[in-house]
Design an enzyme around this catalytic site. Sequence first.
Site, short mmCIF file in Angstrom:
data_model
loop_
_atom_site.label_atom_id
_atom_site.label_comp_id
_atom_site.label_asym_id
_atom_site.label_seq_id
_atom_site.Cartn_x
_atom_site.Cartn_y
_atom_site.Cartn_z
N ALA A 48 0.81 -1.22 0.00
CA ALA A 48 0.00 0.00 0.00
C ALA A 48 0.84 1.27 0.00
O ALA A 48 0.31 2.36 0.17
CB ALA A 48 -0.93 -0.02 1.21
N ASN A 80 2.55 -4.52 7.84
CA ASN A 80 3.05 -4.87 6.51
C ASN A 80 3.75 -3.70 5.84
O ASN A 80 4.83 -3.85 5.28
CB ASN A 80 1.91 -5.40 5.65
CG ASN A 80 1.41 -6.72 6.20
OD1 ASN A 80 2.16 -7.68 6.25
ND2 ASN A 80 0.18 -6.78 6.63
N HIS A 90 -0.54 6.92 3.77
CA HIS A 90 0.84 6.61 4.18
C HIS A 90 1.78 7.63 3.56
O HIS A 90 1.82 7.78 2.33
CB HIS A 90 1.24 5.21 3.68
CG HIS A 90 0.40 4.11 4.24
ND1 HIS A 90 0.32 3.83 5.59
CD2 HIS A 90 -0.41 3.20 3.64
CE1 HIS A 90 -0.49 2.82 5.79
NE2 HIS A 90 -0.96 2.42 4.62
N1 LIG Z 1 2.02 -6.48 2.06
C1 LIG Z 1 0.99 -5.65 2.14
O1 LIG Z 1 1.07 -4.49 1.73
C2 LIG Z 1 -0.31 -6.12 2.70
C3 LIG Z 1 -1.44 -5.32 2.61
C4 LIG Z 1 -2.63 -5.79 3.13
C5 LIG Z 1 -2.68 -7.01 3.75
N2 LIG Z 1 -1.55 -7.76 3.86
C6 LIG Z 1 -1.54 -9.06 4.54
O2 LIG Z 1 -1.86 -10.06 3.60
C7 LIG Z 1 -2.57 -11.12 4.25
C8 LIG Z 1 -3.89 -11.36 3.52
O3 LIG Z 1 -4.68 -10.18 3.55
P1 LIG Z 1 -6.22 -10.22 3.18
O4 LIG Z 1 -6.73 -8.84 3.18
O5 LIG Z 1 -6.44 -11.07 1.97
O6 LIG Z 1 -6.80 -10.98 4.45
P2 LIG Z 1 -8.17 -11.78 4.60
O7 LIG Z 1 -8.45 -11.83 6.05
O8 LIG Z 1 -9.20 -11.21 3.70
O9 LIG Z 1 -7.81 -13.23 4.06
C9 LIG Z 1 -6.87 -14.07 4.68
C10 LIG Z 1 -7.25 -15.50 4.37
O10 LIG Z 1 -6.20 -16.36 4.82
C11 LIG Z 1 -6.78 -17.49 5.48
N3 LIG Z 1 -5.83 -18.04 6.43
C12 LIG Z 1 -5.49 -17.56 7.65
N4 LIG Z 1 -4.58 -18.37 8.23
C13 LIG Z 1 -4.34 -19.38 7.35
C14 LIG Z 1 -3.51 -20.53 7.38
N5 LIG Z 1 -2.76 -20.80 8.45
N6 LIG Z 1 -3.53 -21.36 6.31
C15 LIG Z 1 -4.28 -21.09 5.23
N7 LIG Z 1 -5.11 -20.02 5.15
C16 LIG Z 1 -5.14 -19.18 6.20
C17 LIG Z 1 -8.05 -16.95 6.13
O11 LIG Z 1 -8.98 -17.99 6.38
C18 LIG Z 1 -8.54 -15.96 5.07
O12 LIG Z 1 -9.41 -16.56 4.13
C19 LIG Z 1 -2.74 -10.68 5.71
O13 LIG Z 1 -1.73 -11.25 6.52
C20 LIG Z 1 -2.57 -9.18 5.63
O14 LIG Z 1 -2.08 -8.61 6.86
C21 LIG Z 1 -0.39 -7.35 3.32
#
Ligand SMILES: NC(=O)c1ccc[n+]([C@@H]2O[C@H](COP(=O)([O-])OP(=O)(O)OC[C@H]3O[C@@H](n4cnc5c(N)ncnc54)[C@H](O)[C@@H]3O)[C@@H](O)[C@H]2O)c1
Length: 270
Positions: free
Chosen positions: A123, A191, A221
Amino acid sequence: MSKLKVGIIGCGAIGTEIAKACQGRLKDKIGLAGICDIDESKTRALNKALAKNVPVLNLEDIIKNSGLIVEAASAAMSASVLEKCIDAGRDCLMMSVGGLLGREELLQKAKEKSIRVYIPSGAICGIDGLKSASIGKIDSVTLTTRKPPKGLAGAPYLKEKNIDVLSIKEEKTIFEGSAEEAVKGFPQNVNVSAVLSLAGVGAKKTRVKIVTSPAYTANIHEIEIAGEFGRIVTRSENLPSKANPKTSALAIFSAIATLEGIASSVRIGT
Ligand SMILES: NC(=O)c1ccc[n+]([C@@H]2O[C@H](COP(=O)([O-])OP(=O)(O)OC[C@H]3O[C@@H](n4cnc5c(N)ncnc54)[C@H](O)[C@@H]3O)[C@@H](O)[C@H]2O)c1
């Protein structure tokens, strides 16, 4: 040329849009090897939303059957996914970057084994400039995150300091510290600061400020980098994704753009 086989771990806001892109704009270069989620309803919903059904696999099988793993699940398991990918000799794209802080040795291990680890900008904007600036001396890297109170509610730091963020009436700085401290106090915001830390001067030296106001309507940000090269200031005003208000639409786009870059022979930007 054969298509890159991608396996997606985590079928939430990010995983779903990446899977759709693999069957859409990336379809000529990328195929889906499988999807994986601890919540069965998520894989079912994703298969329903896709044009073609994709195999639902467990963690071990998805790593075995894919050429590139996309981790979009949780910071609690991202380091162990990376470890498994390194052991299996698989490249990976990591979204839960906060889970890698404190486990930087895994990135070194990946380098030694020639495993490619892709970490999208997410982001924030300015990672390209920070990478270029890192060739010279960097004096400071500061992230200022502005979020509406609802976007911060429930953070461990607020509980610890007894701050009722929802009762804040005007603009207020609620945290100032290192990215390392921010990761612990605000795991939902890790993140952005984690990507910045890994690309620049590390989690101890990267400074983070978190500001809130009920008047904010976007997650903003701002990054300021100073060094031998001069000074960079960037500002991203992010709208939340429809599926998960905590995840910015730009973070999802950045993951898809990274995949597009992996599959493309032309690379623009640092
Ligand atoms: N790098 C970045 O800029 C950035 C930005 C936003 C979110 N993220 C991260 O990316 C990840 C996904 O974000 P999102 O918005 O899609 O979240 P989300 O909550 O919409 O989806 C996450 C999915 O992962 C599944 N999950 C959780 N633990 C699991 C495991 N041990 N094994 C398999 N599946 C599992 C959940 O059931 C859910 O369906 C999060 O960790 C979030 O913090 C990163």
